[in-house]
Structure formats: structure tokens, C-alpha cells
Design an enzyme around this catalytic site. Structure first.
Site, PDB file in Angstrom:
ATOM      1  CE  LYS A 225      24.792 113.173  53.204  1.00  0.00           C
ATOM      2  NZ  LYS A 225      25.084 114.499  53.583  1.00  0.00           N
ATOM      3  CB  CYS A 281      29.960 112.495  54.572  1.00  0.00           C
ATOM      4  SG  CYS A 281      29.269 113.212  55.623  1.00  0.00           S
TER       5      CYS A 281
END
Ligand code: UDX
Ligand code: UDX
Length: 475
Positions: A225, A281
Site C-alpha cells: 500500500k 494519502c
């Protein structure tokens, strides 16, 4: 350990938890999905009869909520009740960059994750599969496991899986319905670990083809991720770096992007030069990666990735500097209109949006900033500026409550936002900006009429024919 899945609980009704659970409820009518949150106001917004009041704006989301809510999708503040009932618990609480103490400004703050893990352990009287949905530093699953096992009731077993979310805001529903891949990290070498992985594979198999469900060990999943976001952000910083060179040399960054993107090894996506990337993010995950690399004694690797962030900061600074220098080196008491505040189009999310930093730079130079965004509320815009001051009252000393009140105006009509302005700056690539009556806008602004297009979305030639001076990125 696993029984049949009937009830799913998700802790955290945010940009990830809300849409993800909505799509699970849509695709799996056999499960009851309950999304819980400690924020009562947020839960009541999710339950609002008026769907325009949902806390998250995503194309297609309101339709799913209208169909599933009250049927097999529930939003509640009863965290304990939902955990206890569920066989599967997703943790989707936020993990912001730490703003205090060790790792300040770099490491992910895991306090909400830890609190949720303790709550799951305290409440559970039956076995649960606990799933990390939040983006977390590598090896967090181990920490969660330790907490769960230390605090659990006798006879209760937990399996921890990592299942990072790759949806992008603005296209979340489509990304979830038709995910390129779904990553499930688990301990497949133990019987109960394998059963837990199979159970989660079972959930996603309700709508995703088997070959898109990738199973890995937990650490690979966690690291994938961070790596995916780092690679994506790196592409944006790479093209933004080239945009600076294009501006000096007369090359056109769009032509360069098209030319390199036609190489199938490079591919055409994520090559749009911009005012700088934002979102919850990219920056956070890269800082996290940098922190991890330094922690594990890999300063060269850390510095390599850190440069992606530094370039992004440079790109934002370059943009505000260009506005100031073009406006004859002063924006003092001039009205600068910012079109767009969200970090990208089709979302009301503003976290780390470039617009916040551009506004801050302009305010520091005593400009009066007028903002219009089709989806972001006035309260949010004011909060974003005040938050910078809260975060660093030295660097953002100029963002006092008084200055924000005096210098920032937020309006709900784009023409009003532009009227009597000294410069217009496009911060978000909202489609509607290309449909405006630019003649009308031209007639209402001070001349020379400047447009700084931070997203390269307006037709430069057309605007120049009207009389505007247009500055784009990398052209
Ligand atoms: C997610 C991920 O979880 C994060 O790791 C990722 O990197 C970005 O996306 P997101 O859904 O965008 O976070 O965050 P946010 O919209 O802030 O939602 C988190 C929710 O969790 C909030 O509504 C908050 O109230 C809730 N929360 C937080 C709890 O319910 N309990 C807590 O203890 C802490
Ligand atoms: C990102 C990842 O794409 C997603 O997989 C992950 O789950 C969460 O982080 P998100 O931040 O929602 O998603 O949006 P994204 O589309 O990746 O855009 C991030 C930022 O980069 C935005 O500010 C966007 O405007 C900017 N960007 C993107 C560019 O400036 N140029 C591009 O070519 C692409």
C-alpha cells in the site's frame, strides 16, 4: 475459527469506511453491514434523509445509500454493539501524520488504531476476523495482534488480516465495484489464518473475479500500500519536475506527457502536471515510508522517497511565487480568486489540498483571497487554514484567526468570486470551470486579466483570444 459471515462491522465512517462498506452492502445482500464511528455528528449525517447532507461526496454513493440504508447497511454510534455482533471487523479509522512527540511530522499516528484494537478485545465474547483497512506502517498488524491477545477474554480468538484500500477519491464507487486488485495479507501458514483469508476472499468473490484477489503475507500487503502510493506520487512529482524545465525551455509538458505515455512501458496515466498533489494519502504514506527507512537504517532509500515530497512542496511554492511575481511583485490588498479548494475534482475532501498552501502563501503576502468550490463548505475552508496555524504557529504565524477573517472570503457563486479580481487561480480540475462564460468573467475583472491554471484545464488559446493572460503549468 471461522464461522459463516453474517455480520460485518466497520469502525470509522470516513472517506474509506463509508464508501467501502456501502459497496459491500450493495454487492452482498446476505450480510448485515454496520458502520460505526465515535463522531455522532458524522453518523447522523450518514443517516440524514436528505442525501445531499452525506458527509462524503462521491459520484454514485448517494444512490447506493438510498438503496441499502436501513436494509443491510446501518450507520451507528453503538461501537460496542456492532463489534460484538460481527464475525468480521474492519478498522478504518484515520491514521494521520503525528503532530507531536517522537516521529512528529513523519510517522503515522496509530493512537486511534490502538484504541480500536483495545475496544475490540474488551468487547468481544466470540472469535473475530479483524481487518486493517487503514493504511498503516509495516508491522502494525503485529502490534494489533499483541494488543488483542493481551486484552482478550478467555477462549476468544482473533485473526488479523491486512486489506489495504486502493480506491481513489472521486472515483471510489467505480474503483470498489471494479477494483484492479484486492490485496489480502494474512498468515496463510496457520489453519486459522488461512481460514480467515478464505473468509475475506469469500466476501470479495461476491463481485470480483478470483484472479484479482491477491493474497500475500501481512507485511507484503502493508508495504504494498505504501509503495503503490509512493510510486503514484512519484509519477506526479516526476512530471511536475519536468514542467518546471518545460517552462524554461519552451517545451510543452502535455506534449511531453503524451509522448512518453505512449510508451507502453510507461503508460499514459498519472502524467498530468499540476499545482501539486494533495489528498490524505500521498504525503502521509511517503513520510511514513521515509520514517520506516530511516528507522531501519536506510538513509539513502529514505532520502530518495523524501525528494518526492520536497518536489511537491517546490511545485506549490513555484505556483504562488509565479502569481506574486507576475502581479508586479505584490499582491498586497489585491483580490485573488481561487477556483476550487478540494484536492481533486469530484470530492469534498480537502486534506493536504494544494489550494490551502497557495492561499496561505498569498495571505502571507497580504492578498485578499476569495474562494469558490462547488462541494466544499465555508466552514471546512476556514478550518483548513486555521489547522495550518495550529500545526505550526511559526511557519504559519500569519494565519491568525483575525487575518483569516479579514483576508478570506468564501462565496457560493463563481462569477461573484471572480468579479473585481486581480487574478484567478484554478486549484481543482472541476469540470464546470471549463463551461463558464469567460467573456462575462473577463468583463468583471481588473486588467490585465490574469488566469493561473494550476490544472491545465481551460482552453488557453480561447481565453487569450478573449484578452486574458493565461499561465499554465509546464507550457
Ligand atoms: C482512511 C484510512 O483509514 C487512512 O489510513 C488512509 O490513509 C486514508 O483513508 P479516511 O476514511 O479517509 O481514512 O479518514 P476519515 O475520513 O478521517 O475517517 C476516519 C473516521 O474514523 C472518522 O469519522 C473518525 O471519527 C473515526 N474514528 C476515529 C472512530 O470512529 N474511532 C476512533 O477512535 C478514531
Ligand atoms: C490515492 C491513490 O490513487 C489510491 O489508490 C489510494 O487508495 C489513496 O491515495 P487519492 O489521493 O484519492 O488516491 O487520489 P489520486 O487520484 O491518486 O490523486 C492524488 C493527488 O494527485 C490529487 O491531488 C491529484 O490531483 C494529483 N494528481 C494525480 C496530479 O496532480 N496529476 C496526476 O496526473 C494525477
Amino acid at each position: 475459527m471461522t464461522k459463516e459471515i453474517k455480520n460485518i462491522c466497520c469502525i470509522g465512517a470516513g472517506y474509506v469506511g463509508g464508501p467501502t462498506m456501502a459497496v459491500i452492502a450493495e454487492k452482498c445482500p446476505q450480510y448485515v453491514v454496520t458502520v460505526v464511528d465515535i463522531n455522532a455528528e458524522r453518523i447522523s449525517a450518514w443517516n440524514d434523509a436528505d442525501l445531499s447532507k452525506l458527509p462524503v461526496y462521491e459520484p454514485g454513493l448517494a444512490d447506493i445509500i438510498a438503496k441499502q440504508r436501513g436494509k443491510n447497511l446501518f450507520f451507528s454510534t453503538d461501537v460496542d454493539g456492532a463489534i460484538e455482533k460481527a464475525e468480521m471487523v474492519f478498522m478504518s479509522v484515520n491514521t494521520p501524520t503525528k503532530t507531536y512527540g517522537e516521529g512528529k511530522g513523519m510517522a503515522a499516528d496509530l493512537k486511534f488504531i490502538e484504541k480500536s484494537a483495545r475496544q475490540i478485545a474488551r468487547v468481544s465474547t466470540s472469535d473475530k476476523i479483524v481487518i486493517e483497512k487503514s493504511t498503516l506502517p509495516v508491522r502494525t498488524a503485529q502490534a494489533i495482534k499483541t494488543i488483542l491477545n493481551a486484552e482478550k477474554k478467555e477462549g476468544v480468538n482473533f485473526e488479523i488480516l491486512s486489506n489495504p484500500e486502493f480506491l481513489a477519491e472521486g472515483t471510489a464507487i467505480e474503483d470498489l465495484r471494479n477494483a484492479d486488485r484486492m490485496l489480502i495479507g494474512g498468515d496463510i501458514h496457520t489453519k486459522s489464518g488461512k481460514e480467515a483469508v478464505d473468509a475475506l476472499v469469500g466476501v470479495y468473490s461476491n463481485w470480483l473475479p478470483k484472479e484479482r484477489l491477491l493474497t500475500t503475507n501481512v507485511w507484503s500487503s502493508e508495504l504494498s500500500k505504501l509503495t503503490a502510493n509512493a510510486f503514484l506520487a512519484q509519477r506526479v512529482s516526476s512530471i511536475n519536475a519536468i514542467s518546471a524545465l518545460c517552462e524554461k525551455t519552451g517545451a510543452n509538458v502535455e506534449e511531453v506527457g503524451r509522448a512518453i505515455g505512449a510508451d507502453s512501458r510507461i503508460g499514459p496515466k498519472f502524467l498530468n502536471a499540476s499545482v501539486g498533489f494533495g489528498g490524505s494519502c500521498f504525503q502521509k504514506d511517503i513520510l511514513n515510508l521515509v520514517y520506516l527507512c530511516n528507522y531501519f537504517g536506510l538513509p539513502e532509500v529514505a532520502e530518495y522517497w523524501h525528494q518526492v515530497i520536497k518536489l511537491n512542496d517546490y511545485q506549490k511554492k513555484r505556483f504562488s511565487h509565479n502569481i506574486i511575481s507576475t502581479l508586479f511583485n505584490t499582491v498586497s490588498d489585491k483580490k485573488i480568486s481561487l477556483l476550487g479548494w478540494a484536492f481533486k475534482k469530484d470530492t469534498n475532501d480537502t486534506r493536504e489540498s494544494a489550494a490551502i498552501y497557495i492561499a496561505s502563501d498569498l495571505i502571507e503576502n497580504q492578498a485578499n483571497v476569495c474562494v469558490y468550490d462547488p462541494k466544499v463548505s465555508k466552514e471546512q475552508i476556514l478550518k483548513d487554514l486555521a489547522y495550518l496555524h495550529e500545526l505550526d504557529n511559526v511557519k504559519y504565524a500569519h494565519l491568525t484567526e483575525k487575518t483569516i477573517n479579514d483576508r478570506v472570503e468564501i462565496v457560493s457563486d463563481p462569477y461573484l468570486a471572480c468579479s473585481e479580481s486581480h487574478a484567478l487561480a484554478i486549484m481543482t480540475e472541476w469540470d464546470e470551470f471549463t463551461t463558464y462564460d469567460w467573456n462575462k468573467i473577463y468583463n468583471s475583472v481588473y486588467k490585465p486579466a490574469f488566469v493561473f491554471d494550476g490544472r491545465n484545464i481551460v482552453d488557453k488559446e480561447e481565453l487569450e483570444n478573449i484578452g486574458f493572460d493565461v499561465f499554465s503549468v509546464g507550457r
